[in-house]
Design a protein around this motif. Sequence first.
Motif, PDB file in Angstrom:
ATOM      1  N   CYS A 282       0.796  -1.393   0.002  1.00  9.05           N
ATOM      2  CA  CYS A 282       0.022   0.055  -0.074  1.00  9.05           C
ATOM      3  C   CYS A 282       0.964   1.193   0.081  1.00  9.05           C
ATOM      4  N   ASP A 283       1.940   1.193   0.809  1.00  6.07           N
ATOM      5  CA  ASP A 283       2.608   2.259   0.888  1.00  6.07           C
ATOM      6  C   ASP A 283       3.590   2.744  -0.474  1.00  6.07           C
ATOM      7  N   GLU A 284       3.868   1.573  -1.187  1.00 11.16           N
ATOM      8  CA  GLU A 284       4.412   1.404  -2.500  1.00 11.16           C
ATOM      9  C   GLU A 284       3.691   1.618  -3.515  1.00 11.16           C
ATOM     10  N   GLY A 285       2.216   1.717  -3.223  1.00 15.13           N
ATOM     11  CA  GLY A 285       1.308   1.964  -4.536  1.00 15.13           C
ATOM     12  C   GLY A 285       1.166   0.667  -5.555  1.00 15.13           C
ATOM     13  N   LYS A 286       1.287  -0.491  -4.722  1.00 10.88           N
ATOM     14  CA  LYS A 286       1.316  -1.480  -5.604  1.00 10.88           C
ATOM     15  C   LYS A 286       0.175  -2.524  -5.118  1.00 10.88           C
ATOM     16  N   SER A 287      -0.230  -3.541  -6.122  1.00 14.95           N
ATOM     17  CA  SER A 287      -1.223  -4.432  -5.517  1.00 14.95           C
ATOM     18  C   SER A 287      -0.675  -5.650  -4.808  1.00 14.95           C
ATOM     19  N   PHE A 288      -1.016  -6.000  -3.763  1.00 17.02           N
ATOM     20  CA  PHE A 288      -0.650  -6.880  -2.934  1.00 17.02           C
ATOM     21  C   PHE A 288      -0.830  -7.991  -3.543  1.00 17.02           C
ATOM     22  N   LEU A 289      -1.839  -8.186  -4.233  1.00 11.75           N
ATOM     23  CA  LEU A 289      -2.309  -9.511  -4.930  1.00 11.75           C
ATOM     24  C   LEU A 289      -1.542  -9.839  -5.992  1.00 11.75           C
ATOM     25  N   ASN A 290      -0.924  -8.894  -6.800  1.00 14.72           N
ATOM     26  CA  ASN A 290       0.031  -8.940  -7.890  1.00 14.72           C
ATOM     27  C   ASN A 290       1.347  -9.451  -7.071  1.00 14.72           C
ATOM     28  N   GLU A 291       1.828  -8.894  -6.041  1.00 12.06           N
ATOM     29  CA  GLU A 291       3.207  -8.960  -5.354  1.00 12.06           C
ATOM     30  C   GLU A 291       3.317 -10.052  -4.761  1.00 12.06           C
ATOM     31  N   VAL A 292       2.409 -10.504  -4.026  1.00 15.13           N
ATOM     32  CA  VAL A 292       2.606 -11.851  -3.352  1.00 15.13           C
ATOM     33  C   VAL A 292       1.439 -12.691  -3.770  1.00 15.13           C
ATOM     34  N   PRO A 293       0.956 -13.152  -4.546  1.00 18.18           N
ATOM     35  CA  PRO A 293      -0.092 -13.776  -5.160  1.00 18.18           C
ATOM     36  C   PRO A 293      -0.370 -15.447  -4.233  1.00 18.18           C
ATOM     37  N   ASP A 294       0.500 -15.810  -3.683  1.00 20.18           N
ATOM     38  CA  ASP A 294       0.515 -17.128  -3.142  1.00 20.18           C
ATOM     39  C   ASP A 294       0.504 -16.978  -1.455  1.00 20.18           C
ATOM     40  N   SER A 295       0.296 -15.690  -1.094  1.00 21.05           N
ATOM     41  CA  SER A 295       0.242 -15.609   0.410  1.00 21.05           C
ATOM     42  C   SER A 295      -1.303 -15.967   0.605  1.00 21.05           C
ATOM     43  N   PRO A 296      -1.366 -16.396   2.030  1.00 18.31           N
ATOM     44  CA  PRO A 296      -2.724 -16.712   2.873  1.00 18.31           C
ATOM     45  C   PRO A 296      -3.679 -15.609   2.732  1.00 18.31           C
ATOM     46  N   SER A 297      -3.140 -14.192   2.552  1.00 15.32           N
ATOM     47  CA  SER A 297      -4.067 -13.083   2.615  1.00 15.32           C
ATOM     48  C   SER A 297      -4.706 -13.002   1.244  1.00 15.32           C
ATOM     49  N   ALA A 298      -3.697 -13.054   0.304  1.00 17.98           N
ATOM     50  CA  ALA A 298      -4.212 -12.997  -1.114  1.00 17.98           C
ATOM     51  C   ALA A 298      -5.145 -14.064  -1.556  1.00 17.98           C
ATOM     52  N   GLU A 299      -5.113 -15.384  -0.805  1.00 17.91           N
ATOM     53  CA  GLU A 299      -5.924 -16.379  -1.271  1.00 17.91           C
ATOM     54  C   GLU A 299      -7.362 -16.050  -0.766  1.00 17.91           C
ATOM     55  N   VAL A 300      -7.479 -15.259   0.557  1.00 18.21           N
ATOM     56  CA  VAL A 300      -9.004 -14.986   0.926  1.00 18.21           C
ATOM     57  C   VAL A 300      -9.249 -13.857   0.238  1.00 18.21           C
ATOM     58  N   TYR A 301      -8.488 -12.856  -0.145  1.00 15.96           N
ATOM     59  CA  TYR A 301      -9.155 -12.019  -1.290  1.00 15.96           C
ATOM     60  C   TYR A 301      -9.772 -12.651  -2.401  1.00 15.96           C
ATOM     61  N   GLN A 302      -9.002 -13.542  -3.021  1.00 16.33           N
ATOM     62  CA  GLN A 302      -9.607 -14.362  -4.303  1.00 16.33           C
ATOM     63  C   GLN A 302     -10.748 -15.164  -4.102  1.00 16.33           C
ATOM     64  N   ASN A 303     -11.060 -15.774  -2.708  1.00 16.17           N
ATOM     65  CA  ASN A 303     -11.877 -16.562  -2.499  1.00 16.17           C
ATOM     66  C   ASN A 303     -13.225 -15.597  -2.287  1.00 16.17           C
ATOM     67  N   ILE A 304     -13.036 -14.394  -1.712  1.00 15.79           N
ATOM     68  CA  ILE A 304     -14.190 -13.410  -1.603  1.00 15.79           C
ATOM     69  C   ILE A 304     -14.621 -12.988  -2.836  1.00 15.79           C
ATOM     70  N   VAL A 305     -13.703 -12.565  -3.833  1.00 15.28           N
ATOM     71  CA  VAL A 305     -14.278 -12.315  -5.294  1.00 15.28           C
ATOM     72  C   VAL A 305     -14.767 -13.165  -6.043  1.00 15.28           C
ATOM     73  N   GLN A 306     -14.476 -14.375  -5.724  1.00 16.10           N
ATOM     74  CA  GLN A 306     -14.947 -15.609  -6.550  1.00 16.10           C
ATOM     75  C   GLN A 306     -16.247 -16.092  -5.894  1.00 16.10           C
ATOM     76  N   SER A 307     -16.703 -15.764  -4.724  1.00 21.79           N
ATOM     77  CA  SER A 307     -17.801 -16.235  -4.103  1.00 21.79           C
ATOM     78  C   SER A 307     -18.964 -15.697  -4.841  1.00 21.79           C
ATOM     79  N   GLU A 308     -20.204 -16.165  -4.458  1.00 20.12           N
ATOM     80  CA  GLU A 308     -21.382 -15.790  -5.317  1.00 20.12           C
ATOM     81  C   GLU A 308     -21.849 -14.497  -5.160  1.00 20.12           C
TER      82      GLU A 308
END
Length: 310
Positions: A282-308
């Motif tokens: 966030c401080d660097e103005g980058k997407s965390f999901l692109n920077e660390v896509p395999d992290s547990p937090s990124a996985e939760v974000y993806q699950n939320i977006v892919q939910s119904e």
Amino acid sequence: IYLGLLPPRQNNCPGTTSEQAGKSSSCEGCPNQKVCASGATKAPDPAIAEIGAKLSTVKHKILVLSGKGGVGKSTFSAHLAHALASDSTKEVALLDVDICGPSIPRIMGLEGEQVHQSGSGWSPVYVDDNLAVMSIGFLLSSPDDAVIWRGPKKNGMIKQFLRDVDWGDLDYLIVDTPPGTSDEHLSIVQYLSATHVDGAVIITTPQEVSLQDVRKEIRFCQKVKLPIIGVVENMSGFVCPSCKNTSQIFPPTTGGAERMCADLNLPLLGKVPLDPRIARSCDEGKSFLNEVPDSPSAEVYQNIVQSECF
């Protein structure tokens, strides 16, 4: 519940659209009594219909809310927008209505960018071809400038963002809000009343001091008839990147969001673990999901977006 632009003086204010506006005993001594009694406040704001027409080409409108500050609303809003925009067939926009604390330009890597005027209105700033952003931060000469405005001026700015920005055809409009249940929240609900809003995503952290204020936000949504898509528990434990064990930095002493959602019959969309790399991104103005896509937090974000729900 009060949806007008003039602040009520007392808790038992009849409201500016009531037949008793300016006439009841509770109106005595209110500086707005004459205005309310004249009936001028009962007329609908013509901007509501204009905004309804302007946003008719936006398929989904989602508000990100929380009664508590510092729980990660802007971080969630930004990464929700990034996650939705990762599908190149989707057009996504992020609107920052935190007038006094606009952090979205920094989080999205857009500090120093400016808004341009065109024949069809203000042009938003683009992160990618399919991800647009609008914030008052783009209108300030410096990120350190303070916006010292009372309610009516904030309301006017939000009205301009909704009515005068050239949003175009969108699949998603994500609205990042400040904490609380006050001017900005009332304004956004009022101005969107002529258009369909999918609902609100409520952000909290696990501890009771946060949940207490989040329950107020949930009551706000219920009273203004704003649907609640679900709740996200942010900073939900810390997963060690080395050993993968989880530590509770903010202990859920009263059961956290999971217990609250069960008690209030609300969906729990996900629990996002603490990760210092999110703050760094966030401080660097980058997407965390692109920077660390395999992290547990990124996985939760993806699950939320892919939910119904989305």
